[in-house]
Design an enzyme around this catalytic site. Structure first.
Site, PDB file in Angstrom:
ATOM      1  N   ARG A 158      29.205  37.825  40.620  1.00  0.00           N
ATOM      2  CA  ARG A 158      30.427  37.793  41.429  1.00  0.00           C
ATOM      3  C   ARG A 158      31.590  38.192  40.531  1.00  0.00           C
ATOM      4  O   ARG A 158      31.873  37.521  39.534  1.00  0.00           O
ATOM      5  CB  ARG A 158      30.625  36.386  41.997  1.00  0.00           C
ATOM      6  CG  ARG A 158      31.874  36.193  42.853  1.00  0.00           C
ATOM      7  CD  ARG A 158      31.955  34.725  43.289  1.00  0.00           C
ATOM      8  NE  ARG A 158      33.095  34.480  44.175  1.00  0.00           N
ATOM      9  CZ  ARG A 158      34.330  34.217  43.779  1.00  0.00           C
ATOM     10  NH1 ARG A 158      34.616  34.180  42.477  1.00  0.00           N
ATOM     11  NH2 ARG A 158      35.288  33.988  44.659  1.00  0.00           N
TER      12      ARG A 158
ATOM     13  N   LYS B  20      36.827  34.317  33.677  1.00  0.00           N
ATOM     14  CA  LYS B  20      36.985  32.880  33.500  1.00  0.00           C
ATOM     15  C   LYS B  20      37.446  32.515  32.095  1.00  0.00           C
ATOM     16  O   LYS B  20      37.407  33.318  31.168  1.00  0.00           O
ATOM     17  CB  LYS B  20      35.695  32.156  33.891  1.00  0.00           C
ATOM     18  CG  LYS B  20      35.503  32.153  35.406  1.00  0.00           C
ATOM     19  CD  LYS B  20      34.368  31.283  35.876  1.00  0.00           C
ATOM     20  CE  LYS B  20      34.366  31.232  37.411  1.00  0.00           C
ATOM     21  NZ  LYS B  20      33.208  30.468  37.930  1.00  0.00           N
TER      22      LYS B  20
END
Length: 309
Positions: free
Chosen positions: A265, A225
């Site tokens: 994840r 991210k």
């Protein structure tokens, strides 16, 4: 201090004795990290099996990008993308999550073999989602969400991000429970990168105990991210591309596992599978004073992909 006791387990899913690793299969042409690489059904199924071989405990299949500014995909197209991949992986015995904001996609994916619904909106995007998951008796991931990542929602405004995210998640969990989903089937996710700046994401990771304090297993989805790109770039540099953030992702995985996260994840599994096993070994040494042996892999030599499961 580690919070292993807060990890918990999720009814309807296997009980892992460490932080679980959720591999990602994006069946999309436009995801921020790997859009288009696994768009073909055969390729997506093979990729999911590769992730399991590399150490994924479960695989999250999604057919709609949630990157900032991404247009919504038509429901029938989402079904067309997701269902064949779910069927193919379920036939191979893979534990599956479906990443969707639509009740109809969730229902059909569960019927096709998925075991978990991962809704980044926490049931807010589709009013039919909570009743559908409750009727199916499936586990459900409730993520912190302030709307689709368009306009002002791309950057959230917080006076105290940890308190506000925890409070908003608590309210959403209460709504989910009132909707009929059993408490032992609820997972919470702080929603890193969703209406949050890098500083917000880092603060949430630093205070993951507040999210664990909600009393439900916690999923941490930090993989590749933007905030990791900001950390790696430093104050003046350009963030590295998403696929060059996997070592940073593994670092977050180790930290999250040590803090007590139920699962992480990730797009690239092998390094994170190693990271969570090391975190578990360190925790064992802490709790036993170093007298207990570290568990050897049951199905392969140390360092092999099979041994990382």
């Amino acid at each position: 201090m580690s919070n292993q006791s807060g990890r918990g387990r999720v009814a309807g899913l296997p009980a892992w004795d460490r932080c679980a690793v959720m591999g990602v299969v994006n069946v999309t042409p436009d995801s921020f990290s790997d859009g288009g690489r696994w768009f073909d059904t055969t390729t997506a199924v093979k990729h999911g099996l590769d992730l399991v071989a590399q150490g994924a405990d479960l695989v999250d299949v999604g057919g709609e990008s949630t990157r900032p500014g991404a247009p919504r995909v038509d429901e029938d197209e989402e079904l067309r993308r997701v269902l064949p991949v779910v069927r193919g992986l379920a036939a191979e015995g893979v534990v599956l999550s479906v990443d969707t904001m639509r009740a109809r996609v969730a229902e059909q994916a569960l019927a096709a073999g998925a075991a978990l619904v991962n809704d980044v909106s926490g049931g807010l995007a589709d009013p039919a989602m909570i009743p559908a998951v409750a009727d199916a008796g499936a586990p459900f991931v409730v993520m912190h969400w302030r709307g689709f990542l368009q306009g002002g929602n791309v950057r959230g405004v917080y006076a105290d991000v940890v308190t506000e995210v925890a409070d908003e998640l608590h309210a959403r969990v209460e709504a989910v429970l009132e909707g009929g989903i059993a408490p032992d089937r609820v997972v919470v996710d702080p929603g890193l990168g969703f209406s949050k700046d890098a500083e917000h994401d880092l603060m949430l990771l630093a205070r993951l105990d507040r999210i664990l304090g909600l009393g439900h297993p916690v999923l941490v989805a930090a993989s590749r991210k933007r905030f990791l790109g900001r950390v790696l770039a430093g104050p003046e540099g350009a963030p590295p591309p998403a696929r060059e953030r996997d070592a940073a992702t593994a670092a977050v995985s180790a930290l999250a596992a040590h803090a007590g996260a139920w699962a992480v994840r990730v797009h690239e599994v092998r390094a994170t599978a190693d990271a969570v096993r090391v975190a578990r070994a360190v925790e064992q040494a802490r709790t036993t004073g170093g007298t207990a042996p570290v568990d050897a892999p049951a199905d392969g030599p140390a360092g092999s992909p099979e041994g990382a499961r």
